[in-house]
Write a protein that holds these residues in place. Structure first.
Motif, PDB file in Angstrom:
ATOM      1  N   SER A 163       4.469   2.575  -7.301  1.00 51.58           N
ATOM      2  CA  SER A 163       3.187   1.915  -7.477  1.00 51.58           C
ATOM      3  C   SER A 163       3.437   0.363  -6.962  1.00 51.58           C
ATOM      4  N   HIS A 164       4.509   0.027  -7.342  1.00 52.28           N
ATOM      5  CA  HIS A 164       5.003  -1.548  -7.164  1.00 52.28           C
ATOM      6  C   HIS A 164       5.222  -1.700  -5.567  1.00 52.28           C
ATOM      7  N   LEU A 165       5.976  -0.603  -5.038  1.00 51.40           N
ATOM      8  CA  LEU A 165       6.375  -0.454  -3.614  1.00 51.40           C
ATOM      9  C   LEU A 165       4.884  -0.349  -2.894  1.00 51.40           C
ATOM     10  N   ARG A 166       4.246   0.474  -3.550  1.00 53.71           N
ATOM     11  CA  ARG A 166       2.819   0.742  -2.542  1.00 53.71           C
ATOM     12  C   ARG A 166       2.207  -0.483  -2.529  1.00 53.71           C
ATOM     13  N   GLU A 167       2.092  -1.335  -3.493  1.00 51.53           N
ATOM     14  CA  GLU A 167       1.345  -2.397  -3.485  1.00 51.53           C
ATOM     15  C   GLU A 167       1.868  -3.361  -2.586  1.00 51.53           C
ATOM     16  N   GLN A 168       3.335  -3.430  -2.477  1.00 47.65           N
ATOM     17  CA  GLN A 168       4.111  -4.369  -1.239  1.00 47.65           C
ATOM     18  C   GLN A 168       3.603  -3.812   0.093  1.00 47.65           C
ATOM     19  N   VAL A 169       3.641  -2.719   0.331  1.00 48.91           N
ATOM     20  CA  VAL A 169       2.984  -2.039   1.443  1.00 48.91           C
ATOM     21  C   VAL A 169       1.516  -2.331   1.896  1.00 48.91           C
ATOM     22  N   LEU A 170       0.931  -2.200   0.752  1.00 49.79           N
ATOM     23  CA  LEU A 170      -0.555  -2.681   1.088  1.00 49.79           C
ATOM     24  C   LEU A 170      -0.696  -4.110   1.297  1.00 49.79           C
ATOM     25  N   THR A 171       0.187  -4.994   0.648  1.00 52.10           N
ATOM     26  CA  THR A 171      -0.090  -6.478   0.954  1.00 52.10           C
ATOM     27  C   THR A 171       0.579  -6.586   2.464  1.00 52.10           C
ATOM     28  N   LEU A 172       1.290  -5.915   2.848  1.00 46.12           N
ATOM     29  CA  LEU A 172       1.747  -6.141   4.433  1.00 46.12           C
ATOM     30  C   LEU A 172       0.640  -5.770   4.997  1.00 46.12           C
ATOM     31  N   GLU A 173       0.172  -4.564   4.803  1.00 39.26           N
ATOM     32  CA  GLU A 173      -1.162  -4.236   5.647  1.00 39.26           C
ATOM     33  C   GLU A 173      -2.084  -4.921   5.757  1.00 39.26           C
ATOM     34  N   ALA A 174      -2.352  -5.645   4.617  1.00 37.73           N
ATOM     35  CA  ALA A 174      -3.421  -6.728   4.336  1.00 37.73           C
ATOM     36  C   ALA A 174      -3.206  -7.696   5.307  1.00 37.73           C
ATOM     37  N   ASN A 175      -2.209  -8.311   5.358  1.00 39.64           N
ATOM     38  CA  ASN A 175      -1.847  -9.335   6.392  1.00 39.64           C
ATOM     39  C   ASN A 175      -1.967  -8.929   7.640  1.00 39.64           C
ATOM     40  N   ASP A 176      -1.773  -7.747   8.105  1.00 37.48           N
ATOM     41  CA  ASP A 176      -1.803  -7.052   9.555  1.00 37.48           C
ATOM     42  C   ASP A 176      -3.606  -7.093   9.871  1.00 37.48           C
ATOM     43  N   LEU A 177      -4.241  -6.475   8.782  1.00 38.57           N
ATOM     44  CA  LEU A 177      -5.741  -6.644   9.082  1.00 38.57           C
ATOM     45  C   LEU A 177      -6.473  -8.152   9.200  1.00 38.57           C
ATOM     46  N   ARG A 178      -5.688  -8.967   8.418  1.00 40.95           N
ATOM     47  CA  ARG A 178      -6.132 -10.516   8.609  1.00 40.95           C
ATOM     48  C   ARG A 178      -5.916 -10.927   9.900  1.00 40.95           C
ATOM     49  N   ALA A 179      -4.864 -10.706  10.413  1.00 36.44           N
ATOM     50  CA  ALA A 179      -4.454 -11.229  11.683  1.00 36.44           C
ATOM     51  C   ALA A 179      -5.254 -10.623  12.790  1.00 36.44           C
ATOM     52  N   ALA A 180      -5.678  -9.248  12.531  1.00 36.07           N
ATOM     53  CA  ALA A 180      -6.942  -8.696  13.623  1.00 36.07           C
ATOM     54  C   ALA A 180      -8.169  -9.030  13.275  1.00 36.07           C
ATOM     55  N   ALA A 181      -8.334  -9.829  12.252  1.00 40.41           N
ATOM     56  CA  ALA A 181      -9.918  -9.896  11.673  1.00 40.41           C
ATOM     57  C   ALA A 181     -10.745 -10.691  12.937  1.00 40.41           C
ATOM     58  N   LYS A 182     -12.153 -10.294  13.079  1.00 36.52           N
ATOM     59  CA  LYS A 182     -12.828 -10.852  13.960  1.00 36.52           C
ATOM     60  C   LYS A 182     -13.767 -12.019  13.345  1.00 36.52           C
ATOM     61  N   PRO A 183     -13.672 -13.260  13.956  1.00 35.75           N
ATOM     62  CA  PRO A 183     -14.048 -14.569  13.396  1.00 35.75           C
ATOM     63  C   PRO A 183     -15.757 -14.641  13.448  1.00 35.75           C
ATOM     64  N   ARG A 190      11.517   9.286 -17.259  1.00 37.65           N
ATOM     65  CA  ARG A 190      11.991   9.219 -15.729  1.00 37.65           C
ATOM     66  C   ARG A 190      10.629   9.331 -14.718  1.00 37.65           C
ATOM     67  N   VAL A 191       9.882  10.346 -14.952  1.00 37.59           N
ATOM     68  CA  VAL A 191       8.682  10.322 -13.977  1.00 37.59           C
ATOM     69  C   VAL A 191       7.771   8.996 -14.101  1.00 37.59           C
ATOM     70  N   ASN A 192       7.507   8.672 -15.355  1.00 41.25           N
ATOM     71  CA  ASN A 192       6.727   7.400 -15.517  1.00 41.25           C
ATOM     72  C   ASN A 192       7.332   6.294 -14.929  1.00 41.25           C
ATOM     73  N   GLN A 193       8.674   6.064 -14.973  1.00 41.49           N
ATOM     74  CA  GLN A 193       9.304   5.053 -14.481  1.00 41.49           C
ATOM     75  C   GLN A 193       9.393   5.133 -13.048  1.00 41.49           C
ATOM     76  N   LEU A 194       9.402   6.152 -12.205  1.00 35.41           N
ATOM     77  CA  LEU A 194       9.471   6.271 -10.629  1.00 35.41           C
ATOM     78  C   LEU A 194       8.167   6.161 -10.459  1.00 35.41           C
ATOM     79  N   GLU A 195       7.075   6.415 -11.188  1.00 36.60           N
ATOM     80  CA  GLU A 195       5.646   6.037 -10.749  1.00 36.60           C
ATOM     81  C   GLU A 195       5.383   4.554 -10.767  1.00 36.60           C
ATOM     82  N   ARG A 196       5.728   4.114 -11.790  1.00 41.39           N
ATOM     83  CA  ARG A 196       5.723   2.705 -11.752  1.00 41.39           C
ATOM     84  C   ARG A 196       6.499   1.790 -10.630  1.00 41.39           C
TER      85      ARG A 196
END
Length: 397
Positions: free
Chosen positions: A272-292, A263-269
């Protein structure tokens, strides 16, 4: 003159008197001693001389036993010695048990013991060959415990070299003087200079606790006597605690733990999947604030709440989209930097990072598209800024 070795004639003698016969800084030699010196795989005895702690015992090439002790004494003084008896008796239990276990492996599988070490926590023997299965190790343990339950007497004898062939030893030692043999009546006869119990009933139990291949041999780890009983008590207590925590009877603890881990291994997976989704959203915010910088998006940011792995994920995700340079700072000690550049940018991010962190006493490097490094935290922010400036300059050159 050799020291008279009381431990050979009576291993149960744990108090004695003796005369000081030699001194050197931190060490005392006596005319006789009950302290066993380190040798043959058995550690040195500890104890006291005149209530001063003896922390080591060694024997030199002349047969003189030296005691490491801060004792103010003069040659000719009479002193009283006292062993740490619990330590000595533990060594006697372990060493005699080793003889029984080694003979069990020999009788069952003709496996020869080629190494022995009596450690503070565990005892090991090395068996030549290293090709015994777990079931065979268990058979040797079972035979050993059956012999221990028989309470056979243990005897010591000294024999001349010419009498050794008649002793029917497994391996004849090459000696030119009398040798000490330890006999477990009707079961084992072995050359040994160590200390041993009077009969096997004083040991009671042996438990093999591990095995591994070591330099072509099979290393067996075991506990005997009080060590084995304490180990059983500790593990029983741990099992009872797990049983209560899991609300399962002891016999069901293993499958219950396996279910929890699954069960712990399942929850960790899932996390991890949810964390990647959060990081993807954060990456989009970082790109929007990027200095050209012309046609290049330059993303420079500190990530105080991110792990190194998360920073590398963000850098990789952002630069995969092309036309992007990413420089992250992780403000810890040391201050870590993660840098990445999209392919075909015309800059070598690894070389730029390596040169920049070196100016501040740091280390790092990488490939033209990915790099990481570290500097002292006091230089972190300035290094982050200078690396961004170095990348901008490289793009303009």
């Amino acid at each position: 003159m050799q020291t008279r070795k009381l431990y050979n004639s009576d291993p149960y003698a744990h108090t004695f008197t003796a005369k000081v016969v030699a001194l050197k800084p931190g060490w005392v030699a006596l005319d006789q001693t009950a302290f066993y010196p380190e040798g043959g795989g058995q550690p040195a005895d500890h104890g006291w001389l005149q209530d001063w702690p003896v922390t080591d015992t060694q024997i030199d090439e002349h047969g003189v036993v030296w005691h490491q002790v801060n004792l103010a004494a003069a040659i000719g003084d009479t002193v009283t010695g006292r062993l740490d008896w619990l330590r000595r008796f533990d060594h006697m239990q372990q060493h005699t048990a080793q003889h029984v276990l080694s003979q069990a492996f020999w009788q069952l599988f003709q496996a020869t013991t080629v190494g022995f070490h009596l450690g503070e926590q565990v005892v090991t023997i090395d068996l030549a060959g290293g090709n015994l299965a777990a079931e065979q190790v268990q058979q040797a343990e079972d035979l050993t415990n059956a012999v221990l339950r028989s309470k056979l007497p243990v005897r010591c004898q000294e024999v001349a070299p010419d009498a050794l062939p008649a002793a029917q030893l497994r391996k004849l030692p090459q000696v030119d003087k009398d040798i000490r043999l330890i006999e477990i009546a009707g079961f084992d006869l072995c050359p040994c200079g160590g200390t041993h119990v009077r009969d096997l009933g004083e040991i009671g139990l042996l438990k093999v606790v591990g095995s591994e291949n070591k330099r072509g041999n099979l290393r067996i780890a075991f506990l005997a006597g009080q060590r084995a009983y304490r180990d059983y008590g500790n593990k029983h207590s741990q099992l009872a605690t797990l049983s209560a925590s899991l609300s399962e009877p002891p016999e069901n603890v293993v499958p219950a733990v396996e279910r929890v881990l699954a069960r712990v291994n399942q929850l960790e997976r899932e996390c991890s999947h949810l964390r990647e989704q959060v990081l993807t959203l954060e990456a989009n915010d970082l790109r929007a604030a990027a200095k050209p910088l012309g046609n290049v998006a330059c993303i420079v940011s500190e990530l105080p709440d991110h792990s190194l792995a998360e920073a590398k994920f963000l850098a990789s995700y952002l630069t995969e989209q092309g036309g992007t340079i990413v420089i992250f700072g992780l403000p810890n000690e040391p201050y870590r930097l993660v840098a990445a550049a999209s392919a075909n940018m015309g800059i070598a991010i690894g070389g730029l990072l390596k040169a920049t962190v070196a100016q501040h006493g740091g280390k790092g490097g990488g490939s033209p598209t990915s790099a990481q490094g570290a500097v002292p935290s006091s230089s972190g922010q300035i290094t982050l800024t200078e690396l961004a400036q170095a990348c901008a300059k490289a793009l303009n050159d």
